[in-house]
Design an enzyme around this catalytic site. Structure first.
Site, PDB file in Angstrom:
ATOM      1  N   HIS A  33       0.829  -1.207   0.000  1.00  0.00           N
ATOM      2  CA  HIS A  33       0.000   0.000   0.000  1.00  0.00           C
ATOM      3  C   HIS A  33       0.866   1.261   0.000  1.00  0.00           C
ATOM      4  O   HIS A  33       0.476   2.297   0.524  1.00  0.00           O
ATOM      5  CB  HIS A  33      -0.999  -0.006   1.168  1.00  0.00           C
ATOM      6  CG  HIS A  33      -2.057  -1.060   0.991  1.00  0.00           C
ATOM      7  ND1 HIS A  33      -3.179  -0.857   0.229  1.00  0.00           N
ATOM      8  CD2 HIS A  33      -2.114  -2.340   1.423  1.00  0.00           C
ATOM      9  CE1 HIS A  33      -3.906  -1.977   0.225  1.00  0.00           C
ATOM     10  NE2 HIS A  33      -3.280  -2.891   0.926  1.00  0.00           N
TER      11      HIS A  33
ATOM     12  N   ASP B  86       2.459   1.932  -3.130  1.00  0.00           N
ATOM     13  CA  ASP B  86       2.632   2.332  -4.543  1.00  0.00           C
ATOM     14  C   ASP B  86       1.726   3.497  -4.945  1.00  0.00           C
ATOM     15  O   ASP B  86       2.144   4.363  -5.712  1.00  0.00           O
ATOM     16  CB  ASP B  86       2.529   1.141  -5.522  1.00  0.00           C
ATOM     17  CG  ASP B  86       1.204   0.418  -5.525  1.00  0.00           C
ATOM     18  OD1 ASP B  86       0.332   0.734  -4.685  1.00  0.00           O
ATOM     19  OD2 ASP B  86       1.028  -0.467  -6.390  1.00  0.00           O
TER      20      ASP B  86
ATOM     21  N   SER C  17     -10.639 -18.280 -22.737  1.00  0.00           N
ATOM     22  CA  SER C  17      -9.806 -18.658 -21.594  1.00  0.00           C
ATOM     23  C   SER C  17     -10.021 -20.122 -21.242  1.00  0.00           C
ATOM     24  O   SER C  17     -11.168 -20.576 -21.112  1.00  0.00           O
ATOM     25  CB  SER C  17     -10.154 -17.802 -20.381  1.00  0.00           C
ATOM     26  OG  SER C  17      -9.569 -18.369 -19.221  1.00  0.00           O
TER      27      SER C  17
ATOM     28  N   ALA D  29      -6.055 -14.822  -5.166  1.00  0.00           N
ATOM     29  CA  ALA D  29      -5.159 -15.229  -4.073  1.00  0.00           C
ATOM     30  C   ALA D  29      -4.166 -14.133  -3.716  1.00  0.00           C
ATOM     31  O   ALA D  29      -3.222 -14.353  -2.968  1.00  0.00           O
ATOM     32  CB  ALA D  29      -4.413 -16.507  -4.463  1.00  0.00           C
ATOM     33  N   GLY D  30      -4.365 -12.927  -4.267  1.00  0.00           N
ATOM     34  CA  GLY D  30      -3.443 -11.825  -3.981  1.00  0.00           C
ATOM     35  C   GLY D  30      -2.107 -12.012  -4.677  1.00  0.00           C
ATOM     36  O   GLY D  30      -1.097 -11.463  -4.243  1.00  0.00           O
TER      37      GLY D  30
ATOM     38  N   SER E 270      -4.503 -10.830 -12.281  1.00  0.00           N
ATOM     39  CA  SER E 270      -4.994  -9.813 -13.229  1.00  0.00           C
ATOM     40  C   SER E 270      -3.833  -9.162 -13.965  1.00  0.00           C
ATOM     41  O   SER E 270      -3.874  -9.010 -15.192  1.00  0.00           O
ATOM     42  CB  SER E 270      -5.772  -8.701 -12.527  1.00  0.00           C
ATOM     43  OG  SER E 270      -6.619  -9.210 -11.560  1.00  0.00           O
TER      44      SER E 270
ATOM     45  N   ASP F  68       1.973  -4.183  -9.340  1.00  0.00           N
ATOM     46  CA  ASP F  68       1.748  -5.536  -9.865  1.00  0.00           C
ATOM     47  C   ASP F  68       2.123  -5.622 -11.338  1.00  0.00           C
ATOM     48  O   ASP F  68       2.764  -6.580 -11.783  1.00  0.00           O
ATOM     49  CB  ASP F  68       0.282  -5.946  -9.685  1.00  0.00           C
ATOM     50  CG  ASP F  68      -0.163  -5.865  -8.242  1.00  0.00           C
ATOM     51  OD1 ASP F  68       0.724  -5.793  -7.354  1.00  0.00           O
ATOM     52  OD2 ASP F  68      -1.374  -5.858  -7.993  1.00  0.00           O
TER      53      ASP F  68
ATOM     54  N   TYR G  15     -10.447  -1.119  -0.951  1.00  0.00           N
ATOM     55  CA  TYR G  15      -9.139  -0.665  -1.439  1.00  0.00           C
ATOM     56  C   TYR G  15      -9.234   0.806  -1.858  1.00  0.00           C
ATOM     57  O   TYR G  15      -8.392   1.634  -1.496  1.00  0.00           O
ATOM     58  CB  TYR G  15      -8.711  -1.552  -2.610  1.00  0.00           C
ATOM     59  CG  TYR G  15      -7.370  -1.215  -3.217  1.00  0.00           C
ATOM     60  CD1 TYR G  15      -6.196  -1.821  -2.764  1.00  0.00           C
ATOM     61  CD2 TYR G  15      -7.268  -0.304  -4.265  1.00  0.00           C
ATOM     62  CE1 TYR G  15      -4.964  -1.525  -3.333  1.00  0.00           C
ATOM     63  CE2 TYR G  15      -6.043  -0.002  -4.843  1.00  0.00           C
ATOM     64  CZ  TYR G  15      -4.898  -0.614  -4.370  1.00  0.00           C
ATOM     65  OH  TYR G  15      -3.685  -0.315  -4.944  1.00  0.00           O
TER      66      TYR G  15
HETATM   67  C1  GLA Z   1      -2.780  -4.551  -4.926  1.00  0.00           C
HETATM   68  C2  GLA Z   1      -2.639  -3.432  -5.952  1.00  0.00           C
HETATM   69  C3  GLA Z   1      -1.226  -2.853  -5.909  1.00  0.00           C
HETATM   70  C4  GLA Z   1      -0.820  -2.481  -4.482  1.00  0.00           C
HETATM   71  C5  GLA Z   1      -1.112  -3.627  -3.520  1.00  0.00           C
HETATM   72  C6  GLA Z   1      -0.862  -3.249  -2.086  1.00  0.00           C
HETATM   73  O1  GLA Z   1      -1.980  -5.638  -5.265  1.00  0.00           O
HETATM   74  O2  GLA Z   1      -2.906  -3.914  -7.239  1.00  0.00           O
HETATM   75  O3  GLA Z   1      -1.133  -1.747  -6.767  1.00  0.00           O
HETATM   76  O4  GLA Z   1      -1.448  -1.307  -4.081  1.00  0.00           O
HETATM   77  O5  GLA Z   1      -2.445  -4.080  -3.632  1.00  0.00           O
HETATM   78  O6  GLA Z   1       0.479  -3.031  -1.887  1.00  0.00           O
END
Ligand code: GLA
Length: 381
Positions: A33, A35, A66, A122-123, A127, A171, A223
């Site tokens: 958090h 960026d 897909s 899953a973080g 995407s 990301d 977010y």
């Molecule tokens: C997600 C967002 C990123 C970043 C993270 C937290 O992955 O896509 O841009 O903000 O959360 O660090």
């Protein structure tokens, strides 16, 4: 795998693809958090990738399929693409076409076949992997000549403006720009990047990833609210971004803010400090020293930024109790994955301790794997 991708493509689109492109998911070592606050991040790319087989079309249509989808082809007219107009997974590749066209790049239609082993929700940036693989494919198919960071910015624009998720740039930069064996130290304000060697194996260490199976969704508003809170705090402090608040000025700055914004600011400022501390440790080859920095980062995300959940907290706690040098949630939060830095010999014990803690708590069994710093987006065939 590559032959299979071409055969799968042919089965759906009736001809061989011109090529196959791959882009990875990521885990972020530290700098969460930060960026969208113009701060620092330090992600690595995963070996898990999204592959896009592709071929140009001359009729201005996008035909998207897909292997993880519902078995149908999404057929779109490039002309009619507009933000919010495409639902489901197809909005990510369609968004990349849209963002390229909008920026004046001469892209035409294409057939795409997408296949991925990046776990979704899953973080781990499934995407960004899809966006960056699509962007890399179009860059080559239409000979656009864009660099990896330029493709990352196109991918971020697709996600922000077309899909509607107000993410930062970490990301997409990780998926587009990472290299084998290194972490990507990125200044998200200047976009200056440094590939920092990260040989965990040589140091007798491993980086475990624990997917809690709690599906995270950055599109649900939480977010965006956090991002808005950070931007409001920077505005109240008269700063362009929270990046501009030095750690030494944190205490007096907090006194000037409403109570609900203080923990957000404290997290962002201390987290930027943790990225720089990590870079110092890496520069001195002190890899084991990263452990406590990771755990401190988790405490800050849990107590100040409040983006952890019971499952990520338990995974961190159980991993550290079983001998991990440090652990923290990674990515946006609200579920998703945890990383744990462990001695090679402790890997199995840590995995087992987390699984057993999840069983006792009545949580769904987590998925686990070992991460190695891998390469960013590339053509693979
Ligand atoms: C997600 C967002 C990123 C970043 C993270 C937290 O992955 O896509 O841009 O903000 O959360 O660090």
């Amino acid at each position: 795998m590559i032959d299979e991708a071409a055969t799968d493509f042919e089965a759906v689109h009736g001809a061989r693809p011109s090529g196959v492109w791959a882009a990875p998911g990521r885990v972020n070592l530290i700098g969460e958090h930060t960026d969208y606050n113009d701060g620092f991040v330090l992600p690595i790319a995963l070996p898990h990738t999204t592959r896009v087989s592709a071929r140009r079309r001359t009729d201005g249509r996008l035909r998207l399929y897909s292997a993880q989808g519902d078995g149908t082809v999404t057929d779109l007219a490039l002309e009619g693409l507009a933000p919010g107009a495409v639902a489901s997974w197809a909005s990510y590749p369609a968004g990349v076409f849209w963002a390229l066209a909008e920026a004046g790049h001469p892209v035409g239609g294409a057939d795409l076949f997408v296949d991925s082993d990046v776990p979704s929700g899953a973080g781990l940036s499934s995407s960004a992997a899809l966006e960056c693989a699509t962007a890399a494919a179009l860059n080559d198919l239409y000979e656009l000549g864009l660099t990896a960071p330029e493709l990352a910015l196109v991918a971020q624009r697709a996600e922000n403006a077309f899909v509607g998720v107000p993410c930062g740039v970490m990301d997409q930069m990780a998926s587009a720009c990472c290299t084998d064996g290194t972490a990507l130290f990125l200044d998200t304000r200047t976009l200056e990047q440094r590939h920092v060697p990260l040989d965990l194996t040589a140091a007798g260490l491993r980086l475990l990833v624990i997917d809690t199976r709690v599906k995270h969704d950055l599109g649900d508003g939480a977010y965006a609210a956090l991002r808005a809170g950070c931007e409001r705090a920077a505005g109240l402090l008269g700063l362009p971004a929270l990046r501009d608040l030095p750690a030494a000025d944190l205490a007096p700055a907090l006194d000037r803010l409403p109570g609900e914004l203080r923990p957000l600011v404290r997290h962002v400022v201390t987290e930027n400090g943790r990225v720089l501390e990590t870079i110092d440790h890496l520069g001195r080859g002190e890899l084991a020293a990263l452990g406590p920095v990771l755990t401190a980062g988790h405490a800050s995300l849990r107590d100040d930024f409040r983006v952890s959940c019971a499952e990520t907290d338990l995974a961190v706690e159980a991993a550290v109790a079983a001998g991990a040098l440090g652990a923290r949630m990674t990515g946006g939060g609200f579920g998703g994955s945890v990383i744990a830095l462990v001695g090679a010999a402790d890997r199995a014990a840590v995995f087992e301790a987390v699984r057993s803690a999840f069983r006792s708590a009545g949580f769904t069994a987590p998925a686990t794997f070992t991460a190695v710093p891998s390469a960013g987006a590339r053509r693979v065939a």
